[in-house]
Design an enzyme around this catalytic site. Structure first.
Site, PDB file in Angstrom:
ATOM      1  N   HIS A  34      45.376 -49.832  25.252  1.00 16.68           N
ATOM      2  CA  HIS A  34      45.602 -48.399  25.055  1.00 16.68           C
ATOM      3  C   HIS A  34      46.575 -47.847  26.092  1.00 16.68           C
ATOM      4  O   HIS A  34      47.175 -46.784  25.872  1.00 16.68           O
ATOM      5  CB  HIS A  34      44.268 -47.662  25.148  1.00 16.68           C
ATOM      6  CG  HIS A  34      44.177 -46.441  24.302  1.00 16.68           C
ATOM      7  ND1 HIS A  34      44.947 -46.225  23.170  1.00 16.68           N
ATOM      8  CD2 HIS A  34      43.383 -45.328  24.409  1.00 16.68           C
ATOM      9  CE1 HIS A  34      44.633 -45.058  22.633  1.00 16.68           C
ATOM     10  NE2 HIS A  34      43.694 -44.492  23.367  1.00 16.68           N
ATOM     11  N   ASN A  84      43.196 -38.598  25.982  1.00 14.63           N
ATOM     12  CA  ASN A  84      43.010 -37.509  25.025  1.00 14.63           C
ATOM     13  C   ASN A  84      43.545 -36.167  25.522  1.00 14.63           C
ATOM     14  O   ASN A  84      43.692 -35.234  24.727  1.00 14.63           O
ATOM     15  CB  ASN A  84      41.537 -37.367  24.657  1.00 14.63           C
ATOM     16  CG  ASN A  84      41.015 -38.551  23.877  1.00 14.63           C
ATOM     17  OD1 ASN A  84      41.741 -39.520  23.642  1.00 14.63           O
ATOM     18  ND2 ASN A  84      39.765 -38.497  23.466  1.00 14.63           N
TER      19      ASN A  84
END
Length: 210
Positions: A34, A84
């Site tokens: 990620h 996020n």
């Protein structure tokens, strides 16, 4: 760390164009799939000779490094917030350096491409990527060019979270060095071309190379 780099916005702007290149990822987890965007930024910093020039910037909650590319200036950014909410760091840096969304490059992982594949997407939706979604929301624009770095999608949907948050396997790690080199090449070539092109703020289409 050195002094706050964003204070450089108060100094005279360089004669060429200025671009922000942000590697999306999770601080503290730089080796995960990620956070492959952070790995690309590391490669880019090495290529530009500023690998030792990172400085923590409290104004945008990120590590910054400034580099020259011909007459252009690159602001490299590694967010210190979770994926996020990476958009908060990116939008704040864009504001401090006086940049529009079209002058901000996002580098991030892409589930729908196998490891080793790259694509430069010019604007458009987040395609479900929460870091990109945060950037779109915070910049109030979807015009940012994005370098999508394939990490492959696991066979079962329940495995996606573990896949993206997991580290690259030994076999995958062998593919990373040439991939990071090609990613840096693609970014630098594109930025060079745009630096010589129309004035900043021109419309970017949603074209994406095959």
């Amino acid at each position: 760390m050195r002094r706050c780099l964003s204070l450089g916005v108060l100094e005279p702007r360089p004669p060429g164009k200025r671009w922000l290149v942000a590697g999306l990822g999770n601080p503290g987890l730089p080796r995960t799939r990620h956070s492959v965007g952070l790995a690309v930024l590391g490669q880019l910093a090495q290529r530009l000779g500023v690998a030792d020039g990172w400085a923590r910037d409290r104004h945008c909650a990120a590590d910054l490094a400034l580099a020259s590319l011909g007459d252009a200036q690159l602001v490299l950014l590694r967010p210190r917030r979770l994926m996020n909410v990476n958009g908060r760091c990116v939008a704040r840096a864009a504001e401090l350096f006086g940049l529009t969304a079209e002058e901000v490059y996002l580098v991030h992982d892409e589930l729908d491409k196998p490891l080793g594949k790259l694509a430069l997407k010019l604007g458009g939706s987040s395609r479900g990527h929460k870091g990109v979604r945060s950037c779109i929301a915070c910049l109030n624009s979807s015009a940012m060019p994005r370098l999508r770095v394939g990490i492959g999608r696991p066979s079962h949907p329940d495995m996606v979270q573990a896949h993206v948050l997991g580290c690259f396997s030994a076999a995958e790690q062998e593919l990373l060095p040439p991939l990071l080199e090609r990613a840096a090449d693609l970014l630098l070539d594109h930025i060079r071309e745009r630096s010589q092109g129309p004035p900043s703020g021109f419309a970017i289409t949603g074209h994406e190379p095959a």
